[in-house]
Scaffold this motif. Structure first.
Motif, PDB file in Angstrom:
ATOM      1  N   ALA A 150      18.856  11.249  17.893  1.00 66.92           N
ATOM      2  CA  ALA A 150      18.328  11.267  16.503  1.00 66.92           C
ATOM      3  C   ALA A 150      19.753  11.289  15.659  1.00 66.92           C
ATOM      4  O   ALA A 150      19.932  10.655  14.493  1.00 66.92           O
ATOM      5  N   ALA A 151      20.646  11.955  15.896  1.00 70.21           N
ATOM      6  CA  ALA A 151      21.960  12.225  15.258  1.00 70.21           C
ATOM      7  C   ALA A 151      22.616  10.846  14.990  1.00 70.21           C
ATOM      8  O   ALA A 151      23.003  10.442  14.006  1.00 70.21           O
ATOM      9  N   TRP A 152      22.721  10.157  16.089  1.00 73.68           N
ATOM     10  CA  TRP A 152      23.282   8.799  15.908  1.00 73.68           C
ATOM     11  C   TRP A 152      22.699   7.769  15.102  1.00 73.68           C
ATOM     12  O   TRP A 152      23.025   7.024  14.109  1.00 73.68           O
ATOM     13  N   ALA A 167      26.061  20.517  20.510  1.00 75.93           N
ATOM     14  CA  ALA A 167      24.670  20.172  20.344  1.00 75.93           C
ATOM     15  C   ALA A 167      23.920  20.415  21.692  1.00 75.93           C
ATOM     16  O   ALA A 167      22.928  21.012  21.667  1.00 75.93           O
ATOM     17  N   SER A 168      24.687  20.055  22.885  1.00 76.45           N
ATOM     18  CA  SER A 168      24.223  20.163  24.235  1.00 76.45           C
ATOM     19  C   SER A 168      23.926  21.810  24.316  1.00 76.45           C
ATOM     20  O   SER A 168      22.687  22.149  24.981  1.00 76.45           O
ATOM     21  N   THR A 175      23.694  17.196  12.365  1.00 70.52           N
ATOM     22  CA  THR A 175      23.136  16.052  12.597  1.00 70.52           C
ATOM     23  C   THR A 175      24.098  14.568  12.055  1.00 70.52           C
ATOM     24  O   THR A 175      24.531  13.937  12.911  1.00 70.52           O
ATOM     25  N   MET A 176      24.563  15.197  10.841  1.00 71.67           N
ATOM     26  CA  MET A 176      25.364  14.231  10.217  1.00 71.67           C
ATOM     27  C   MET A 176      26.785  14.261  10.894  1.00 71.67           C
ATOM     28  O   MET A 176      27.276  13.070  11.226  1.00 71.67           O
ATOM     29  N   SER A 177      27.184  15.381  11.299  1.00 73.84           N
ATOM     30  CA  SER A 177      28.627  15.421  12.068  1.00 73.84           C
ATOM     31  C   SER A 177      28.459  14.780  13.114  1.00 73.84           C
ATOM     32  O   SER A 177      29.567  13.960  13.403  1.00 73.84           O
ATOM     33  N   ILE A 178      27.534  14.688  14.039  1.00 77.62           N
ATOM     34  CA  ILE A 178      27.481  14.231  15.181  1.00 77.62           C
ATOM     35  C   ILE A 178      27.493  12.869  15.140  1.00 77.62           C
ATOM     36  O   ILE A 178      28.151  12.024  15.983  1.00 77.62           O
ATOM     37  N   GLY A 179      26.469  12.381  14.478  1.00 76.35           N
ATOM     38  CA  GLY A 179      26.320  10.909  14.140  1.00 76.35           C
ATOM     39  C   GLY A 179      27.435  10.185  13.651  1.00 76.35           C
ATOM     40  O   GLY A 179      27.848   9.073  14.170  1.00 76.35           O
TER      41      GLY A 179
END
Lengths: 461, 343
Positions: free
Chosen positions: A188-190, A141-142, A24-28
Motif C-alpha cells: 500500500a505504501a509503495w 513498518a514490519s 505511508t508516504m515515507s515508506i513509498g
C-alpha cells in the motif's frame, strides 16, 4: 457527561489517522528514491539527480511530520490507554523497543546524510544512506505491523486477566495475520508513493511544464503501480477471506453489510444499518456479485453480523463504508494501472490526455485507501483492543473526560495548523517544480534504457 | 551470579535518558536561544548546526518511552496518566519544533513564524520535562497499581523551579554547542548567553534545594539519600562546575565549555536519579516490582546489547560527517535553498 472512553478513542483515532499518512508516504517515497538513485548511479543521467533532489524535498517534509506525530503515538498508549499498556506491555513493549533500536535510529542516523550529505560523502555512500533510510522505514513498518497484528490475532501468550505473559516469542511475533498484513501495508505504501509521483507528473504534463522530468517520473511511477496493484488485489483477497475470516468473522460480516447469513448474496453498495434492530433499513446491491467476490461462485453464502453475539459486534456502518471506500477506490486504481500497461504497449503513455487527467485526480488515492483500510481493520476489531481477550472499555486510563477533551482540542488545533502548513508548503514546492537547469553537466548525453523506458524516445516524437 | 534483569534494563533506560538529555538538550537549547538572535543569517546558521542530527537525538526519548512500556509496563501505566497534561504539551511542543525545522526552509517571508514556533516548541518541551521532574520528586499517588491523583497534581510551584532548572541547563548546552559550531559574532554572542544561562542554573538549583523543605516535604521524608550534608555537597558541586564553566568561557577555547556543560547536566541528572532511587514511581513502586516478565526484559536487553553499539557508531559517524563550523551559506544549491525571494 464527558465519556473518557469515547474521547480517548476519538483522540487516538484522530492522532493515529493523522500519523499513518506520513509513514505511508515515507515508506513509498524512500523506496522510490532508492530506485531513482540506483538508476542515477547506473546511467549517470543527471535527470535522475534532479528527480531525486526534487522528491527528496517532498519526502523530507513528510518524514518530519511522521517523526513528530509518531513520537506522540509511543506515549499515547500510556497517557490514554494505561490499562492496555500495563496488560500488553510485556508483549508489545519489546516489539516497539526493538523497532526503535533497529529502525528509528537507522532512519534518523542516515536521513541527515541523505538530505544534507550531497558533496560531503561520496555518491556510493550517499546511495547507501538512501538504502538504509528505506530499509529503516521498512523494518519499522514490519515491527509496527507485528505489534498491531498481534492485537488482531493474538498468539504465543497467556492472559491472567490483568497481564499478558509471552510463552512463545516466535508465535507472538509471527502471529497468524502478521505476514499478510505487513505485506499488504508495504505494498500500500509503495502504491501510495507511486500514485503521488504519477499524479504530480500528470499535472506537469497537462500544464506542459518540466516535460522530461514529468515523463520520466510518470513512467517510473506507473511502472511500479502496474506491478504492485495486481499483487495487492490478490493479497487483499487472501488477507480478508483466508486469514482474517477464521479469526475475526465479525469483521468480515460487518464489511459485507449483511445481518443474516445470505446465500446467492448480492454485493452491497449502499446500506443504512440499524444496529439496534439488527437489520438494514435500506440496501442497494448488485445481484450475485457478493457471492462471486467472496466464494468465486454464484451461491456461496455470506455470513451475517447477527451470527456474532451483540456484545462482540463491531459497529457495522463504519466498518462497511471504510471497506467499501478502500475496495472501490483500490479497484479504480487497479484499472488505471492495467490501462497504463495497455497505453505503454501502444506507445501512447504520454499522449492520452484523459488518462493523465484521471491519474492527476488519483494523486491522493493511496492515502485515502490506506485510511479506509486502517479504519476497517481497527474499528472491525472492536469492541476489543486485543481481539477476544481485552475489551476497549477495560483498556483506558483513569483520566477524567474533561482532561481528555482538553488534549483532544489541543491536538486538533496543533495538528490542523501543521497539516495546513504542510499542504501549503508541499503545494508551493510542487508549483515551483524541480530545478530546471542541470545541476551539473551530464556525464553522458544519451538516455539509457532503464526499467520501463523502452519506448520513451519514440513516444517523445 | 545471576543477572539482575530489572537493574540491567533500568541502566539501559538510564543510558537512553542521559543520551536524550545531553543530545536533545543542546537541540532544545539552540531552539530556545533562536529568538534571542535578531540576525536572520545567524538564525539560519543556528538551525543548520542541528538540522542533520536532531531527529536522531529525539529518538532517544522514544527509546525511553518504549523501554518503559516493555520493561516496566506497570510504571509506564501509572506515570503517563499522572503526567498527562505536561506530557501532551511536551509532545505537541516537540511536534512544533520538529516541523518548524523543515518548514522554515521552505519560506522566506514567513520564516519568522516558524522560528517563533521553533523557539516556543523548544521552550515548551524543556519546561514540561522540568515539570515532570518536579512532579516525580514530589511523588505520585497510586492505588491498585493505577494512578489515583488528579491531572493537576503535577502543576505545582516546585515544578516551576525544576522546569527553570531544566530549561537553563539546556540553554547552557545549546549556547556552548553553538560556540563549537559557529564563528564570529554569533560565537561571541553564544559565549555571553552561556554565561547568563550558567548563572541561571546556579540560581535555579539553589531555589530547588532551598525550597524543597517547604514545597516538597515528600523529598525530605522519603528520599533515602536526602540529608543536609548531601544537599550541601550537591549545591557545592553545581556551583563548582558552573565556576569552572565560567572560567573556561573566559578563555579562548570553544570546545571545553561544552564539556563542562555536559558534566553539569550529568551532575543534575545523577542527583535527580539518586534522590528517587530505587523508585521508578516515587515513592510507591520500585523498579524491581514494576518489572515486566523476565522473557520480555530479556528480549529487550539482548536487542539493546546487539544493536545499540551500532547505533552509537553510526550516530557518531553522522556527527563526524557534519563536523566543523557551519558555513553562512549552504555549500550546495539544491531545491530547498534555491527559493525565489518572493516565497
Amino acid at each position: 457527561m464527558l465519556d473518557p472512553v469515547l474521547l480517548s478513542r476519538l483522540q487516538f483515532a484522530f492522532t493515529v489517522s493523522f500519523h499513518i499518512v506520513f509513514p505511508t508516504m515515507s515508506i513509498g517515497m524512500a523506496a522510490f528514491l532508492v530506485l531513482v538513485e540506483y538508476l542515477y548511479l547506473k546511467t549517470g543521467d543527471e535527470l535522475y539527480e534532479r528527480i531525486y533532489k526534487f522528491w527528496s524535498l517532498i519526502f523530507a517534509l513528510g518524514f518530519g511530520m511522521g517523526v513528530v506525530s509518531g513520537l506522540v503515538m509511543s506515549f499515547e498508549f500510556g497517557t490514554n490507554f494505561s490499562r492496555f499498556a500495563q496488560a500488553v506491555g510485556p508483549v508489545i513493549g519489546p516489539i516497539i523497543g526493538l523497532e526503535v533500536m533497529s529502525a528509528f535510529f537507522l532512519e534518523a542516523g542516515f536521513l541527515g546524510i541523505m538530505l544534507f550529505g550531497w558533496g560531503r560523502v561520496g555518491r556510493k555512500l550517499h546511495f547507501a544512506a538512501t538504502c538504509l533510510v528505506s530499509i529503516g522505514t521498512t523494518i519499522s513498518a514490519s515491527f509496527i505491523m507485528a505489534a498491531n497484528s498481534w492485537m488482531q490475532t493474538p498468539a504465543g501468550v497467556t492472559f491472567d486477566g490483568r497481564t499478558f505473559h509471552v510463552v512463545d516469542w516466535r508465535a507472538a511475533f509471527l502471529n497468524p495475520s502478521f505476514p499478510y498484513r505487513a505485506a499488504h501495508m508495504l505494498l500500500a505504501a509503495w502504491i501510495t508513493g507511486a500514485f503521488l509521483v504519477a499524479g504530480v507528473s500528470a499535472w506537469y504534463l497537462r500544464q506542459g511544464r518540466h516535460l522530461d522530468f514529468a515523463r520520466r517520473c510518470y513512467s517510473l511511477a506507473l511502472g511500479v503501480a502496474s506491478i504492485a496493484l495486481p499483487l495487492q488485489l490478490y493479497l487483499g483477497d487472501v488477507l480478508a477471506l483466508d486469514v482474517m475470516a477464521p479469526h475475526q468473522i465479525a469483521k468480515i460480516e460487518a464489511m459485507e453489510g449483511f445481518w443474516n447469513t445470505t446465500p446467492n448474496a448480492p454485493w452491497n453498495v449502499l446500506i443504512l444499518p440499524d444496529q439496534k434492530a439488527q437489520r438494514n433499513r435500506f440496501a442497494l446491491a448488485v445481484p450475485y456479485l457478493g457471492s462471486i467476490l467472496v466464494g468465486k461462485n454464484l451461491h456461496t453464502p455470506i455470513p451475517g453480523l447477527s451470527e456474532t453475539p451483540r456484545d462482540r459486534q463491531p459497529i457495522m456502518w463504519i466498518v462497511f463504508y471504510s471497506f467499501r471506500l478502500m475496495f472501490l477506490l483500490g479497484t479504480l486504481m487497479f484499472c488505471a494501472a492495467i490501462y497504463s500497461i495497455w497505453l505503454r504497449w501502444r506507445h501512447r503513455l504520454y499522449m492520452s490526455q484523459r488518462f493523465q487527467h484521471l491519474i492527476m485526480w488519483l494523486t491522493p488515492s493511496g492515502f485515502v485507501c490506506v485510511l479506509g483500510g486502517w479504519f476497517t481493520a481497527e474499528t472491525g476489531r472492536q469492541p476489543y483492543t486485543v481481539y477476544g481477550l481485552l475489551r476497549t472499555v477495560d483498556s483506558v486510563s483513569p483520566v477524567v473526560g474533561s482532561t481528555v477533551l482538553t488534549s483532544l482540542t489541543l491536538f486538533v488545533l496543533v495538528y490542523g495548523s501543521l497539516l495546513v502548513a504542510f499542504l501549503t508548503l508541499v503545494y508551493r514546492a510542487l508549483v515551483r517544480g524541480p530545478v530546471e537547469r542541470p545541476l551539473r553537466a551530464s556525464p553522458s548525453g544519451t538516455v539509457r534504457r532503464a526499467f520501463v523506458h523502452e519506448h520513451e524516445e519514440e513516444a517523445l516524437v | 551470579m545471576t543477572l539482575d534483569l530489572p537493574l540491567a534494563w533500568a541502566l539501559v533506560i538510564g543510558f537512553a535518558l542521559t543520551m536524550y538529555v545531553i543530545l536533545d538538550g543542546f537541540d532544545l537549547g539552540v531552539g530556545m536561544l533562536l529568538l534571542t538572535v535578531g540576525n536572520e543569517v545567524d538564525r539560519d546558521i543556528m538551525v543548520r548546526s542541528i538540522a542533520p542530527v536532531w531527529d536522531g537525538n529525539e529518538t532517544w526519548l522514544v527509546l525511553v518511552g518504549a523501554g518503559l512500556l516493555g520493561g516496566f509496563p506497570s510504571a509506564y501505566g501509572i506515570a503517563l496518566p499522572a503526567f498527562y497534561l505536561p506530557l501532551i504539551v511536551m509532545l505537541l511542543s516537540l511536534a512544533l519544533r520538529g516541523t518548524a525545522f523543515e518548514f522554515r526552509f521552505q519560506t522566506r517571508r514567513r520564516r519568522w513564524i516558524w522560528d517563533a514556533a521553533f523557539s516556543a516548541g523548544s521552550l515548551g518541551a524543556a519546561l514540561c520535562q522540568g515539570l515532570i521532574v518536579g512532579a516525580l520528586l514530589t511523588g505520585v499517588r497510586v492505588r491498585d497499581s493505577s494512578f489515583a491523583g488528579s491531572a493537576l497534581d503535577c502543576l505545582r510551584p516546585f515544578g516551576l523551579l525544576t522546569a527553570l532548572t531544566v530549561a537553563s541547563a539546556y540553554m547552557v548546552l545549546g549556547a556552548t554547542w553553538l560556540m563549537i559550531r559557529t564563528t564570529g559574532t554569533l560565537a561571541e554572542a553564544s559565549r555571553a548567553r552561556a554565561r547568563a544561562a550558567g548563572l541561571s542554573v546556579i540560581f535555579a538549583v539553589l531555589a530547588v534545594v532551598g525550597s524543597a523543605p517547604r514545597l516538597a516535604p515528600q523529598v525530605m521524608a522519603k528520599a533515602a539519600i536526602w540529608n543536609p550534608v548531601s544537599a550541601t555537597l550537591f549545591v557545592a558541586s553545581v556551583v563548582g562546575i558552573c565556576g569552572l564553566l565560567q572560567n573556561s568561557l573566559r578563555r579562548a577555547s570553544d570546545r571545553i565549555p561544552f564539556a563542562w556543560a555536559m558534566i553539569l547536566v550529568l551532575l543534575v541528572e545523577v542527583a535527580f536519579v539518586s534522590t528517587v532511587w530505587p523508585f521508578i514511581i516515587p515513592y510507591e513502586l520500585d523498579f524491581w516490582h514494576a518489572a515486566s516478565a523476565e522473557r520480555s526484559q530479556m528480549v529487550l536487553l539482548v536487542g539493546a546489547v546487539a544493536i545499540l553499539p551500532f547505533v552509537l557508531a553510526y550516530s557518531a559517524y553522522s556527527y563526524f560527517v557534519f563536523r566543523g563550523k557551519v558555513a553562512s551559506e549552504p555549500e550546495e544549491v539544491s531545491a530547498d535553498t534555491a527559493l525565489p525571494e518572493s516565497v
